[in-house]
Design an enzyme around this catalytic site. Structure first.
Site, PDB file in Angstrom:
ATOM      1  N   SER A  42     -23.714 -40.314 -60.621  1.00  0.00           N
ATOM      2  CA  SER A  42     -23.644 -40.967 -61.929  1.00  0.00           C
ATOM      3  C   SER A  42     -24.233 -42.374 -61.865  1.00  0.00           C
ATOM      4  O   SER A  42     -23.747 -43.215 -61.107  1.00  0.00           O
ATOM      5  CB  SER A  42     -22.191 -41.035 -62.411  1.00  0.00           C
ATOM      6  OG  SER A  42     -21.643 -39.729 -62.515  1.00  0.00           O
ATOM      7  N   ILE A  43     -25.280 -42.608 -62.673  1.00  0.00           N
ATOM      8  CA  ILE A  43     -25.958 -43.897 -62.721  1.00  0.00           C
ATOM      9  C   ILE A  43     -25.928 -44.468 -64.135  1.00  0.00           C
ATOM     10  O   ILE A  43     -25.634 -45.641 -64.348  1.00  0.00           O
ATOM     11  CB  ILE A  43     -27.426 -43.765 -62.251  1.00  0.00           C
ATOM     12  CG1 ILE A  43     -27.480 -43.204 -60.829  1.00  0.00           C
ATOM     13  CG2 ILE A  43     -28.140 -45.103 -62.336  1.00  0.00           C
ATOM     14  CD1 ILE A  43     -26.911 -44.101 -59.769  1.00  0.00           C
TER      15      ILE A  43
ATOM     16  N   SER B 185     -37.172 -50.321 -54.096  1.00  0.00           N
ATOM     17  CA  SER B 185     -37.979 -50.308 -52.882  1.00  0.00           C
ATOM     18  C   SER B 185     -39.397 -50.760 -53.196  1.00  0.00           C
ATOM     19  O   SER B 185     -39.885 -50.593 -54.315  1.00  0.00           O
ATOM     20  CB  SER B 185     -37.997 -48.882 -52.299  1.00  0.00           C
ATOM     21  OG  SER B 185     -38.926 -48.768 -51.245  1.00  0.00           O
ATOM     22  N   GLY B 186     -40.089 -51.295 -52.207  1.00  0.00           N
ATOM     23  CA  GLY B 186     -41.440 -51.812 -52.415  1.00  0.00           C
ATOM     24  C   GLY B 186     -42.547 -50.863 -52.028  1.00  0.00           C
ATOM     25  O   GLY B 186     -43.691 -51.303 -51.857  1.00  0.00           O
TER      26      GLY B 186
ATOM     27  N   CYS C 118     -29.736 -37.021 -58.887  1.00  0.00           N
ATOM     28  CA  CYS C 118     -28.916 -35.832 -58.683  1.00  0.00           C
ATOM     29  C   CYS C 118     -29.658 -34.825 -57.830  1.00  0.00           C
ATOM     30  O   CYS C 118     -30.725 -35.089 -57.307  1.00  0.00           O
ATOM     31  CB  CYS C 118     -28.562 -35.200 -60.028  1.00  0.00           C
ATOM     32  SG  CYS C 118     -27.919 -36.377 -61.237  1.00  0.00           S
TER      33      CYS C 118
END
Length: 656
Positions: free
Chosen positions: A55-56, A373-374, A2
């Site tokens: 929103s996750i 992500s790495g 957010c």
């Protein structure tokens, strides 16, 4: 994931004024949280909080923010994810009258029960939050350990402002910003503005692993650390891993598997960035091993030779069985993207890989809402080639008296790069490292300049610097100190390689890499998660002997060995490429007119900020093909573009 913002207005402001101000600030963060918005006001205390929600977890209205605690004492605006929130919730138990299933509610309940100071060390996550204590009338701002999520704050015209991005602060109706020329000098050296500085005077970045408290009536926030990279490094070095190398690899893979698994928890579609390099391949391999269906992966390619990693990513994706998507970037993509850069980054940011990062984020957002992500593997496990180059170079030249090295540098640079090109061309591939390329004279000039440092740390400072004397370029500037220039800020590692890794973990990682990932992903409403920066992984990595991480010219050995358990060595046995873009060629071609307008002598003189002569000299040499000054010039262009955007924004008369 957010965006948050807020302010403290001394006195008793009118509720309508308070609502209007925080509403304007909140509106600027819609890209960070397109799904919901909320405001919370306490006019009697002059406090307002704003929140934009992506929103996750717990997609219902029960995750709405700002959120008030069950006891009514605390109000929270939270940006990020607490990955271990299920465990924290179990520890808190059923005595809490739970309303929903969001990590925000768990964080707030923990603070209500245990307090902020006791809660922060228990969090495994990426976060920044603002907490208002209605009983004590105290504001607390906090940030995660390694700086994945941003938070700006400071006094401006008598009111205290804070937010996830600078644009939230500058949107206040009475904002008045003054350029911090010292911070600009630091930017021109590093290509990013290092914390705690920002491009504006009086506005700061909260540093990783810290929290700030501001009681009502107090003028200076009290900053305290609940975790520091230095202490973590010193603990690891003092208590090294006691098992065998094979046991260390098993322990690391188990830890990484857990870190990846925690970050796969989402109530929305999930994917991963895949370059085909070691770090991203580790992450994707461990994701796919824990997934019941093909993981969505995304990569970027270039048509220019030397920049294209897409074929490698495609091969890795095919072996792991992911659902893979790729995009090939052209100069036209770059041109179309440039207009968005000042708006998304808010302050000058000169890492040109921001362009492909933004493009791959935009592509991924069409299919997923969360991407792993790495990032972080190079800093933790010694993966950057500059570590090896600096180490080996100092071993070879450190014994040579400084005066003799400077004399040699003067003799080499007295010969023009073009002349060196003609002299060195017959030797071709026999030349070492950076000279075995086109325009070796240009690289020779830059390399020989680096050799004039009086210590390995000074050598590294020159190695990572763009403009070596930026304070001479910025009128009236004095460059601030940093971990790169102040030995007192660094632990005693006994190794220049570990010293460089630590310095990058404190500066380059949070202020360049993570800023790039955050702004690019959140600019399109995509949440990026970074498993390698789980603080447990960081701490474990520093408990491993350096010889287990770096051997000869090869770094990241533990990650390489883990990758080989999932992907054939033949797919990974290639030089590291990085995530660059062909800016050198674009500036001489499709971006030339845009750059010329920003670097025009009359424009620079009228601004009164930068001295034109050294800038024009580098621009003309670059156009003529005599030197490659693309990195130096891109820093300047991003500053000039930011300056134009700041002046064109609302309330422009009060901007720099």
């Amino acid at each position: 994931m957010c965006g948050l913002c807020g302010l403290i207005e001394p006195g008793v402001p009118a509720e309508s004024d308070l609502r209007h101000a925080v509403g304007r600030m909140n509106d600027t963060l819609v890209h960070r949280g397109p799904d919901d918005q909320g405001l919370w006001l306490d006019p009697a205390a002059g406090v307002a909080l704003g929140h934009r929600r992506l929103s996750i977890l717990d997609l219902s209205p029960l995750g709405h923010q700002p959120m008030v605690s069950h006891c009514g004492r605390y109000v929270l605006a939270f940006n990020g994810e607490i990955y271990n929130y299920p465990a924290l919730r179990r520890d808190l138990g059923d005595a809490v009258p739970w309303r929903g299933h969001s990590d925000t509610e768990v964080l707030l309940a923990s603070i209500s029960r245990r307090g902020v100071v006791a809660t922060l060390p228990q969090l495994n996550g990426m976060f920044a939050f603002a907490l208002w204590d209605r009983q004590e009338r105290r504001l607390t701002l906090a940030r995660d350990r390694l700086g994945e999520k941003p938070l700006y704050y400071g006094w401006n015209r008598g009111r205290f402002l804070f937010g996830s991005e600078l644009k939230a602060l500058t949107a206040h109706p009475d904002w008045q910003g003054t350029l911090d020329r010292d911070a600009l000098a630091a930017y021109l050296r590093l290509s990013y503005v290092p914390a705690p500085h920002s491009i504006y005077q009086g506005i700061h970045k909260l540093e990783p692993g810290t929290y700030a408290t501001l009681d009502q009536g107090q003028q200076i926030p009290v900053i305290r650390a609940y975790w520091t990279a230095r202490e973590a490094v010193e603990r690891g070095l003092a208590a090294p891993f006691s098992g065998s190398r094979a046991q260390a690899l098993d322990a690391l893979e188990s830890l990484l598997t857990d870190a990846v698994g925690l970050r796969m928890h989402a109530d929305v579609p999930l994917g991963a960035f895949l370059s085909g390099g070691i770090d991203s391949t580790v992450v994707v391999a461990l994701m796919q091993a824990q997934s019941t269906k093909p993981v969505r992966t995304f990569s970027i390619g270039f048509h220019e030779a030397g920049f294209d990693e897409a074929p490698h990513a495609r091969q890795v994706a095919a072996h792991l069985g992911t659902d893979h998507t790729e995009l090939y970037v052209t100069a036209q993509h770059g041109i179309e993207t440039i207009i968005d850069l000042p708006r998304l980054w808010d302050e000058p940011f000169g890492d040109s890989s921001q362009i492909p990062t933004l493009l791959v984020s935009r592509m991924a957002r069409r299919d997923v809402t969360v991407c792993l992500s790495g990032d972080g593997g190079d800093e933790l496990f010694g993966g950057y080639s500059r570590y090896l180059w600096t180490r080996d170079t100092w071993r070879r030249i450190g014994w040579v008296p400084l005066g003799l090295r400077r004399a040699l540098a003067g003799a080499v640079t007295a010969i023009a790069p073009g002349t060196w090109d003609r002299l060195l061309r017959p030797f071709g591939r026999l030349l070492p490292g950076p000279l075995a390329i086109a325009n070796p004279g240009d690289r020779l000039h830059k390399a020989i300049d680096v050799l004039t440092g009086d210590s390995p740390e000074a050598l590294y400072l020159r190695m990572v610097s763009h403009w070596n004397d930026p304070a001479a370029l910025v009128i009236g500037a004095r460059e601030p100190a940093s971990v790169l220039t102040d030995p007192a800020r660094r632990p005693r590692t006994g190794s220049i390689t570990e010293s460089m890794m630590f310095m990058d973990s404190c500066l380059y990682l949070p202020d360049d890499i993570l800023v790039k990932v955050d702004r690019a992903s959140m600019g399109v409403g995509l949440e990026a998660r970074v498993p390698l920066l789980d603080h447990r992984v960081f701490e474990f990595a520093w408990s491993l002997p350096l010889r287990w991480k770096v051997r000869g010219r090869l770094g990241k050995l533990p990650l390489r060995h883990i990758v080989e358990r999932h992907v054939p060595r033949a797919l990974m046995d290639r030089p590291k490429m990085g995530f660059g873009v062909p800016i050198e060629h674009w500036l001489r071609g499709p971006l030339r007119d845009w750059a010329e307008a920003l670097l025009a002598r009359d424009r620079l003189l009228a601004d009164g900020i930068l001295r034109p002569d050294p800038i024009r000299a580098k621009w003309e040499e670059h156009l003529a093909g005599r030197r490659n000054w693309s990195y130096y010039l891109w820093d300047l262009l991003m500053f000039q573009a930011w300056l134009d955007a700041a002046r064109a924004a609302p309330s422009a008369s009060r901007r720099p």
